[in-house]
Design a protein around this motif. Sequence first.
Motif, PDB file in Angstrom:
ATOM      1  N   VAL A  94      46.099  44.054  46.099  1.00  0.00           N
ATOM      2  CA  VAL A  94      46.879  43.302  45.111  1.00  0.00           C
ATOM      3  C   VAL A  94      45.726  43.087  43.925  1.00  0.00           C
ATOM      4  O   VAL A  94      44.687  43.306  44.289  1.00  0.00           O
ATOM      5  CB  VAL A  94      47.384  41.866  45.649  1.00  0.00           C
ATOM      6  CG1 VAL A  94      46.456  40.991  46.048  1.00  0.00           C
ATOM      7  CG2 VAL A  94      48.405  41.241  44.513  1.00  0.00           C
ATOM      8  N   TYR A  95      46.189  43.058  42.668  1.00  0.00           N
ATOM      9  CA  TYR A  95      45.431  42.454  41.765  1.00  0.00           C
ATOM     10  C   TYR A  95      45.300  41.103  41.798  1.00  0.00           C
ATOM     11  O   TYR A  95      46.153  40.141  41.439  1.00  0.00           O
ATOM     12  CB  TYR A  95      46.060  42.844  40.542  1.00  0.00           C
ATOM     13  CG  TYR A  95      45.877  44.356  40.053  1.00  0.00           C
ATOM     14  CD1 TYR A  95      45.674  45.438  41.305  1.00  0.00           C
ATOM     15  CD2 TYR A  95      45.952  44.696  38.720  1.00  0.00           C
ATOM     16  CE1 TYR A  95      45.659  46.762  40.712  1.00  0.00           C
ATOM     17  CE2 TYR A  95      46.135  46.170  38.218  1.00  0.00           C
ATOM     18  CZ  TYR A  95      45.805  47.022  39.261  1.00  0.00           C
ATOM     19  OH  TYR A  95      45.796  48.367  38.923  1.00  0.00           O
ATOM     20  N   GLY A  96      44.000  40.503  42.452  1.00  0.00           N
ATOM     21  CA  GLY A  96      44.148  39.170  42.305  1.00  0.00           C
ATOM     22  C   GLY A  96      43.568  38.438  41.079  1.00  0.00           C
ATOM     23  O   GLY A  96      44.422  37.644  40.448  1.00  0.00           O
ATOM     24  N   ASN A 115      42.728  44.226  49.058  1.00  0.00           N
ATOM     25  CA  ASN A 115      43.450  43.266  49.544  1.00  0.00           C
ATOM     26  C   ASN A 115      45.049  43.738  49.083  1.00  0.00           C
ATOM     27  O   ASN A 115      46.094  42.894  49.039  1.00  0.00           O
ATOM     28  CB  ASN A 115      43.478  41.889  48.756  1.00  0.00           C
ATOM     29  CG  ASN A 115      43.077  41.854  47.195  1.00  0.00           C
ATOM     30  OD1 ASN A 115      43.226  43.010  46.850  1.00  0.00           O
ATOM     31  ND2 ASN A 115      42.345  40.803  46.878  1.00  0.00           N
ATOM     32  N   GLU A 127      36.652  45.754  48.382  1.00  0.00           N
ATOM     33  CA  GLU A 127      37.460  44.592  48.981  1.00  0.00           C
ATOM     34  C   GLU A 127      38.773  44.643  48.762  1.00  0.00           C
ATOM     35  O   GLU A 127      39.204  44.307  47.677  1.00  0.00           O
ATOM     36  CB  GLU A 127      36.696  43.286  48.408  1.00  0.00           C
ATOM     37  CG  GLU A 127      35.024  43.310  48.705  1.00  0.00           C
ATOM     38  CD  GLU A 127      34.465  42.024  48.195  1.00  0.00           C
ATOM     39  OE1 GLU A 127      33.199  41.949  48.671  1.00  0.00           O
ATOM     40  OE2 GLU A 127      35.035  41.270  47.379  1.00  0.00           O
ATOM     41  N   ASP A 175      40.641  47.196  45.212  1.00  0.00           N
ATOM     42  CA  ASP A 175      41.465  47.986  45.482  1.00  0.00           C
ATOM     43  C   ASP A 175      42.052  48.653  43.999  1.00  0.00           C
ATOM     44  O   ASP A 175      42.407  49.934  43.882  1.00  0.00           O
ATOM     45  CB  ASP A 175      42.650  47.751  46.213  1.00  0.00           C
ATOM     46  CG  ASP A 175      43.049  46.395  46.186  1.00  0.00           C
ATOM     47  OD1 ASP A 175      42.190  45.491  45.751  1.00  0.00           O
ATOM     48  OD2 ASP A 175      44.307  45.952  46.422  1.00  0.00           O
ATOM     49  N   GLY A 176      42.258  47.649  43.067  1.00  0.00           N
ATOM     50  CA  GLY A 176      42.658  47.875  41.836  1.00  0.00           C
ATOM     51  C   GLY A 176      41.576  48.593  41.115  1.00  0.00           C
ATOM     52  O   GLY A 176      41.560  49.735  40.580  1.00  0.00           O
TER      53      GLY A 176
HETATM   54 MG   LIG Z   1      42.560  43.730  44.956  1.00  0.00          MG
END
Ligand SMILES: [Mg+2]
Lengths: 348, 616
Positions: A139-141, A137, A135, A109-110
């Motif tokens: 958030v920046y994993g 989420n 994919e 998503d980032g």
């Molecule tokens: Mg992400």
Amino acid sequence: MTVETKTNGKPHVNRIGLTSQDYRGGETTLCQGCGHNSITSQIIAAAFELSLAPHQVIKMSGIGCSSKTPAYFMSRSFGFNTLHGRMPSVTTGAVLANRTLLAIGISGDGDTGSIGLGQFKHMVRRNVPVVYIVENNGVYGLTKGQFSATADVGQTLKYAGTNVLPPIDICIEALAADCGFVARSFAGDAKQVRELLKAAMSFHGTAVIDIISPCVTFNNHHDSTKSYDYGKAHEERLQDIQFIPRFDEVHIDYDEGDERYVQLHDGPMIKLRKLGRDYDPTNKWHAIELLERARQNHEFITGLLYINTQRQTLHETMHLTSTPLAYLSEEELRPSRERFERVMQRFM
Amino acid sequence: MTHVIETETQPRPLDDLESEPIVNDFSIVAATVNGSGSQTANNVLMRAIFKMGIPVSGKNLFPSNIQGLPTWFIIRVSKDGYTARRDTTEILIAFNQRTADEDLASLVPGGVCIHPNDVKFTNPRSDVFFYPLPVRELVRQSGADAKLRDYIANMVYVGAVAELLGIDMNEIKAALERHFKGKSKPIALNYGVVVAAAEWVRANLSKVDRFRVEPMEKTQGLILVDGNTAAAFGALMGGMTVCAWYPITPSTSLVDAMTELAPILRADPVTGTTTYAIIQTEDEIAAAGIIVGAGWAGARAMTATSGPGLSLMNEFVSLAYFAEVPCVIWDVQRMGPSTGLPTRTSQGDVLSAYYMGHGDTRHVVLFPGTMTECFEFGYLAFDLAERLQTPVLVLSDLDLGMNNWMSEPFTYPEKPFDRGKVLTADELERFKDWGRYKDLDGDGIPYRTLPGNPNPRAAYLARGTGHNEYAIYSERPTDWQQNLDRLTRKHNTARTLVPKPIILDDELANIGIIAYGSTDPAVREAGDILRARGIRTAYLRIRALPLEATLTDFLAKYERVYVVELNQDGQMAQLVQLHAPEYAARVRSVRICNGLPMTAQFVVDSIMRAEQAKRE
Ligand SMILES: [Mg+2]
Ligand SMILES: Cc1ncc(C[n+]2csc(CCOP(=O)(O)OP(=O)(O)O)c2C)c(N)n1
Ligand code: SF4
């Protein structure tokens, strides 16, 4: 399905004689329970079931935990782990060079919603043939827990506090750029992910699947709208989706009011069985309206949101020769002396 | 050549002006308003003189503007074949009121000023000859449509200049026919104005200046072409299959030429299907991404850009360097940052191109210096990129790229493509210990496979991330270090493969000159002038980075070596010093960065000054 592929009802080898093992990749290095891992499994399953020739697949990705996953599936396929947000352009180049390749793009998503939003939209606009998986989420994993642009308003993260900005909806962005295949799914809904993947892999043009894929480390707390719990509790499937490959012999009963078939290029079909609401996935206005309402009402709607098989692909609009450009020989690429002279005459 | 020096530097008294005619040795400057269509007039004049067998060169000094700002077109006529820009103007076409005074001031004494009779000069000079023209009347009489009148007005000066200098009217007509691709209506209209203007001049003015042209036999068989067109032509001859780009002056016309020539050279005449893809992208990052993807998948991929675009490609060039992907980037250099002087020339990207990227990157950079090299590097760049599996940058500039130059006709490339070390499925069978990044030949260049290769061992995951010889993710210090050491080895292999410098030797030379790219004509002319003044020079023209042994040998021979370039920091001089630190003290930088092409005079003055200082 043909009989040889089944033993005890379980397929061991597919139509090209490969086992599902042949579609596996390296050991994952992602966190245990990460949504991205489930998606990886479904990619392996879908590719196996479709009997994709591994060497004809290219696995493309940007940068992020999600973008690492091409290393974890189909190690007999080529791949390119590119730059953050720039996988669309590299994929465009690769499929321009070789139009016979099937591109599977993995993004986050980032990667798609922030740094790569421009490239994403232009890829869709050109209708580059690619299965484009986000994919998502929220958030920046990989950089450890900053908000991404898909996070809902009011979401909280340990590291980043509370998000006050409205989310970017990847599917709306895809629709606005005239994407011909737009779907949303949930990593916890394995079957739907797999059926959508198979349909997308059989689609000609850009197919975008935005898959909510919980980050167990940074964004899986119970009040997160991108958590497993939330997804399980709130997922509303638009349809029950079944992909029907061309080599399957099926009897289609068009009369059943609750079922609908979408014919893809070269024969396969998608069977959509109506669940809760009446929904026409060939109407773009409805799709946008549905998503806007879902955004307002905090609904988590999954399924095939929009499909249009009519748009020309990049290769078609460019009138490219059917031989992959990468395979053209020197004789085909170097102009003849006569053509050379014709150009030289212009300068005389 | 002594003669040229004198006319440039010594004002002559008016009274002996009438003595001898000055034939085929002067510069014409057409000062007009941007967007007024003067380009056709200027090209027609230039071409007509060229077709009379007289060497010419043309330089368009234009503003970053679509319409309204001043623009100058310089046609240098040189019986000796010199094509560099000169600072002096002998013949001024003063068609822009706004710059008329300034333009007039730049004329040499004895010069010629041709102008519309309604252009006013604040300080008319007594040492130049004025030829006022009734432009409005002549245009009105032509019967041209009102909206064509500004455009047609330029044909008035074509006629006047032709009459005053003695340019063959048949060549003017031929040039117009060529320009309008044989369309009789515009040819008749334009040529009508040219003839009317010439007749008016003959009937109403008497020629009092000394300048004229006389037919020669020095351009027969030569062509007139710009470097961007030559580059596009070369790339198409070299099998370019993917070109991704984003518009930016002065590189745009390279892709424009490609778009124009590609269907002639490379489309199927029957079906119209093409063996190439030219794609305009959303920005230069995407352009770079596309060529990296295409190069990885086996295409001969290129882009064309200029400084600001080049900087956006940085991250991709770095990735391509480490993932070892071939691709070609033409950087048609312009002046300064984004809004520097976007329509002015420069050689300011040398260092940023060579070191482009992050994490120890050095690239193969080519410097075409002639039209033939623009053409040849068009295909050679692909050979080098594929041989070395790396980005190749070609540094042209606005002067080379957008101006028209005389050239020998290009010759059909006889050398087969070099597609480098690419393994097919069968070939891979013979390589038992193949690894994508394994150096099997000791030259630092691994073997690659292309997506679609069905050999089960062929596939690999390309990436910038740390990897071992087998393209497997690795953060092991030894793996990273080995990889970098191999890349250094590869760079040293590149050193042996890139085009060698061109040396213009002089047995008696006591000093050396080094230059590259578009400054070549000025440096050659300067060499002649210096010789006439008793200074013998040898000249080495660099054609590529990395630098190599020829250069070191050259430095060893001369006590002082002047590196001539169009940038503020002497970027090439720095690289030369780094390349041969033992001779660093011999290197002198001769540099200017004012947006204009190099002149011989500047080179001569700079070297004379330095040499004199040495003697004193
Ligand atoms: Mg992400
Ligand atoms: C140009 C650039 N800027 C920043 C980064 C650092 N970076 C790596 S991954 C990432 C965010 C990834 O987030 P997302 O795409 O959502 O993937 P996830 O890890 O959540 O799967 C960032 C900012 C980078 N690699 N490159
Ligand atoms: S940090 Fe989050 S996204 Fe990354 S691997 Fe772990 S769970 Fe997955």
